[in-house]
Design a protein around this motif. Sequence first.
Motif, PDB file in Angstrom:
ATOM      1  N   HIS A 531       0.834  -1.215   0.000  1.00  0.00           N
ATOM      2  CA  HIS A 531       0.000   0.000   0.000  1.00  0.00           C
ATOM      3  C   HIS A 531       0.862   1.257   0.000  1.00  0.00           C
ATOM      4  O   HIS A 531       0.477   2.284  -0.549  1.00  0.00           O
ATOM      5  N   GLU A 532       2.086   1.138   0.534  1.00  0.00           N
ATOM      6  CA  GLU A 532       2.944   2.332   0.514  1.00  0.00           C
ATOM      7  C   GLU A 532       3.387   2.687  -0.909  1.00  0.00           C
ATOM      8  O   GLU A 532       3.653   3.858  -1.192  1.00  0.00           O
ATOM      9  N   TRP A 533       3.477   1.706  -1.760  1.00  0.00           N
ATOM     10  CA  TRP A 533       3.823   2.023  -3.155  1.00  0.00           C
ATOM     11  C   TRP A 533       2.679   2.838  -3.787  1.00  0.00           C
ATOM     12  O   TRP A 533       2.913   3.842  -4.456  1.00  0.00           O
ATOM     13  N   VAL A 534       1.456   2.410  -3.531  1.00  0.00           N
ATOM     14  CA  VAL A 534       0.310   3.165  -4.048  1.00  0.00           C
ATOM     15  C   VAL A 534       0.267   4.555  -3.396  1.00  0.00           C
ATOM     16  O   VAL A 534       0.048   5.570  -4.070  1.00  0.00           O
ATOM     17  N   ASP A 535       0.545   4.601  -2.094  1.00  0.00           N
ATOM     18  CA  ASP A 535       0.535   5.893  -1.397  1.00  0.00           C
ATOM     19  C   ASP A 535       1.635   6.811  -1.950  1.00  0.00           C
ATOM     20  O   ASP A 535       1.442   8.015  -2.081  1.00  0.00           O
ATOM     21  N   LEU A 582      -3.515   2.551 -11.551  1.00  0.00           N
ATOM     22  CA  LEU A 582      -4.878   2.053 -11.324  1.00  0.00           C
ATOM     23  C   LEU A 582      -4.873   0.549 -11.057  1.00  0.00           C
ATOM     24  O   LEU A 582      -5.552   0.049 -10.156  1.00  0.00           O
ATOM     25  N   TYR A 583      -4.093  -0.157 -11.857  1.00  0.00           N
ATOM     26  CA  TYR A 583      -4.045  -1.615 -11.713  1.00  0.00           C
ATOM     27  C   TYR A 583      -3.615  -2.006 -10.291  1.00  0.00           C
ATOM     28  O   TYR A 583      -4.269  -2.815  -9.631  1.00  0.00           O
ATOM     29  N   VAL A 584      -2.544  -1.382  -9.808  1.00  0.00           N
ATOM     30  CA  VAL A 584      -2.061  -1.796  -8.482  1.00  0.00           C
ATOM     31  C   VAL A 584      -2.943  -1.253  -7.355  1.00  0.00           C
ATOM     32  O   VAL A 584      -3.048  -1.871  -6.300  1.00  0.00           O
ATOM     33  N   THR A 585      -3.592  -0.114  -7.588  1.00  0.00           N
ATOM     34  CA  THR A 585      -4.519   0.378  -6.567  1.00  0.00           C
ATOM     35  C   THR A 585      -5.650  -0.640  -6.391  1.00  0.00           C
ATOM     36  O   THR A 585      -6.056  -0.959  -5.265  1.00  0.00           O
ATOM     37  N   ALA A 605     -10.630   1.710  -2.714  1.00  0.00           N
ATOM     38  CA  ALA A 605     -11.695   1.674  -3.720  1.00  0.00           C
ATOM     39  C   ALA A 605     -12.020   3.109  -4.143  1.00  0.00           C
ATOM     40  O   ALA A 605     -12.175   3.403  -5.338  1.00  0.00           O
ATOM     41  N   ALA A 606     -12.084   4.013  -3.162  1.00  0.00           N
ATOM     42  CA  ALA A 606     -12.406   5.409  -3.484  1.00  0.00           C
ATOM     43  C   ALA A 606     -11.271   6.029  -4.302  1.00  0.00           C
ATOM     44  O   ALA A 606     -11.513   6.732  -5.293  1.00  0.00           O
ATOM     45  N   LEU A 607     -10.030   5.710  -3.911  1.00  0.00           N
ATOM     46  CA  LEU A 607      -8.883   6.241  -4.654  1.00  0.00           C
ATOM     47  C   LEU A 607      -8.925   5.738  -6.100  1.00  0.00           C
ATOM     48  O   LEU A 607      -8.684   6.486  -7.046  1.00  0.00           O
TER      49      LEU A 607
END
Length: 914
Positions: A531-535, A582-585, A605-607
């Motif tokens: 999740h830190e990568w997405v963050d 988007l894919y990894v989120t 999901a919202a992100l």
Amino acid sequence: MLLCELRTEYRENPIGLSCRLPRFSWKMKSEKQNTMQSWYHIIVSDKEQVVWDSGKVCSEDSVLISYGGDELIPETHYRVKVETGSNHGESAQGEMWFETGIFDPETFLAKMITHNFAEKETACPTFYKKFTIDKMVKNAKIYATSHGVYEMQLNGSRIGNDRMTPGWTSYHHRLQYQTYDITAMLQKKNQIEMTVGNGWYKGILGFTCRPDIYGERVGAFAEIHIYYEDGSREIIFTDDSWSVRTGQIRYSEIYMGETIDTNEACINQGNVIIKEFDKGVLTAQENEPVRITDRLPAKKTFVTPKGENLVDFGQNLTGIAEIKMQGKKGQKIVIRHAETLDKDGNFYPDTLRQAKSVDTFICNGEEQIFLPHFTFHGFRYLCIEGMEEIKPEQFTACVMNSDMEHTGEFFCSNKKVNQLQSNIWWGQKGNFLDIPTDCPQRDERLGWTGDAQIFSWTAAFNSNTALFFTKWMRDVAAESSLDKGVPHVIPDILGQYSASAWSDAAVIVPWVVYQTYGDKQVLEENWKCMHEWVDYIRNHCGENKLWQTGFQYGDWLALDKEEGADRTGATDKYMIANAYYLYVTDLVKQTAEVLEKKQEASKYAALYNETLEAFRAEYYTPTGRIVSETQTGAVLSLYFHLAKEKDREKIVKTLVANIENHKNHLTTGFVGTPYLCHALSENDSHETASAIFMKEDCPSWLYAVNMGATTVWERWDSIKPDGSFDESGMNSLNHYAYGSIGDWLYRKVAGLSQLEPGYKKFQIKPMLVKGIEEAEVRYESVYGKIACKWSCRNGKINLKVSVPANTKAVIYLPERIEAESKMEVGSGVHEYEYETTINLSHERFSMDSTLAEIVSEPLAVEMFNQYVPGMLEGPMIQFAMQMTLSEMLSAAPEARPMYEAVVNALNEKERTNE
Ligand code: BGC
């Protein structure tokens, strides 16, 4: 009913386990159809008593069930009894054992020791100690690791058969140690020796060929635990009571090769020095060690036009060559390595760049077997200097890789496709050498994240990669942060961070492991990093909520833009970056759901939703055209479900038109290639996917096969049709990235996909391909063997599926209406046969073949010369070479019968060759 393949932490009866809650798995076999497990009962006991009795648990779980008993004790032998029952009222029992090792590395008494040899000394130090034993030994283990790579001998015999230990990890954070049982090797008087090569720790590494990346001195760390029959224990460990000397290995570097002098060992005595070392970084061996997993005899020896003496193994591979010979005392044998020959048939080592890959042996006059210790090479050919005569029987290629279980096989009726699968498999073996590498031969061999994620699905089918990727992901996590993101290579020696489709490995690889093996722990362990990568990306988005800054590799090596300096292809780099974002989120959202993190799941999901909206506004016109109307732009739009539903059909058409404009060829690079055929097959364009896949001229997968490739190349045109090479300075002949087509072969052509993690429930949905009349997949899932074989011949389709016990399958019959043919079945063998009008027989040539493709066949040249003498010599012929025969007809419609005759003759010849 039978229980088989009982495993602790994926391993058969492991020793040295350092986890406190090991997980148990087993497989069930039953003669009866529709067998499901209805209960299990696990009993774990040490020598004296039961430490865990799970009781009878009503559950279908048979994979990775966590220990739940009393606290386990270090260095203890535990027996595990498993009993299970089925829905048919049968039961079965099985047994296994495991041994715990050291739980807390701080309890090691050993010191990391080094030497005081002069800096210019290149010989590998051997650390050694003598000790005696007076009592009866019950059990003895050695725990060992090094700064560098090591091999140990006890009383002259090698300990274990692992190679390149302790492997490559992010050494500042994590260093593996290995555990070996040495009970049977001990004598009254003993000498333990540990020789250490530079390896990845001190050796020359990376395309800048920099030494000393982790430290300037190698080190040795070992601890022997001897348990005596009388109940006492003795510990022998590395400290300043050890000695050090140099020996026969005079020089050793992974890239450069090794020099072994057995004539004048030139022993230098040194002093042992204690090295500062944080024991907290120690971790017990996590993945399967690197071993020699295969031995290939030489195919032939020959002399090149330049007069070089060569050995050919017939296969590009990773490993080392073993040489049996009797030389004169002091005779020097030099062995160079290369993947290929040049077009004149001479030795061509240029694909290795600065990696010299030269092994040198100096003979002692006796009959000897030479084998290097601390290096490996990517090669098919050896060039031998210093031997008057060479014979094939003197040479064996020792194939080295992480010794994982080979789980997946794919075969079909088309020989060239089978060769491609073999190339994929050899590429995987050669590049899974402790870490997933880009290539095994040149001055690189790094843990490129992009390559690893692209290939991870294909890899997980071919081998059980659970432990391999679990280990590597721990390094990914250790070297990533919210602040810097995820490195481009791991272990990180470049200090470059955060590029799309590369750093995304942080999310994709754990997801692949979870889906393939049902291993939830890998998600738990990696949750923070995922999740830190997405963050990280979110923190780098602009006001428009998109990530549009910083360095990107784009669609690396795509063919739709002149290569130039950046090699990134024509697709908008930031479109790729945000598509992957988007894919990894979405994967992080799904991971949160699996881990029952409700809040996080809705947060991501919202992100996802707001990013998707921003993405659509930026990268699609209101009428559904893509800003980057490339193959890769369309593939990502479809495969990652980014385009609006209403626009999908238009995008499919754009993609198909683009492909047709390239005469049914791809133009994709690292990003588009893995999903190109999937995106087509899933969007009613399977025929186009098949056409691209079955192409045999450049660029295509089978082009390399036709050019004699035995591994997958880095570039579509690594070797050009005229036998010359890409000379841009980056041209590996063993790069697995484009081997990611394997995933399409297994899922779409053979038809096997997991529906639930671990293949607890799976789908069989073969999609037929013109040119392949029969295909078969065998996959050893964590529940047992899945097999699926179909054929379509002589007006009949036959499908045979084996479903292992405790799983279910959803089967779709090929070429039948999907909704009508769909059925859910339980374990057992299921066979179907029905009539069809489909003819899949192979026709390589058609009116859509280019003239160049046609005249690459001597038979075609002969026929043209016969029909229209001089036709191929006209001044305009070069212009026609890239035209298809259909296109050429517009200028000369009367040529149709001639073209058709040539096409038919070539196809007929192919058929008789098969
Ligand atoms: C490697 C690739 C890698 C790339 C980064 C190359 O040198 O061999 O496979 O992904 O650099 O774009």
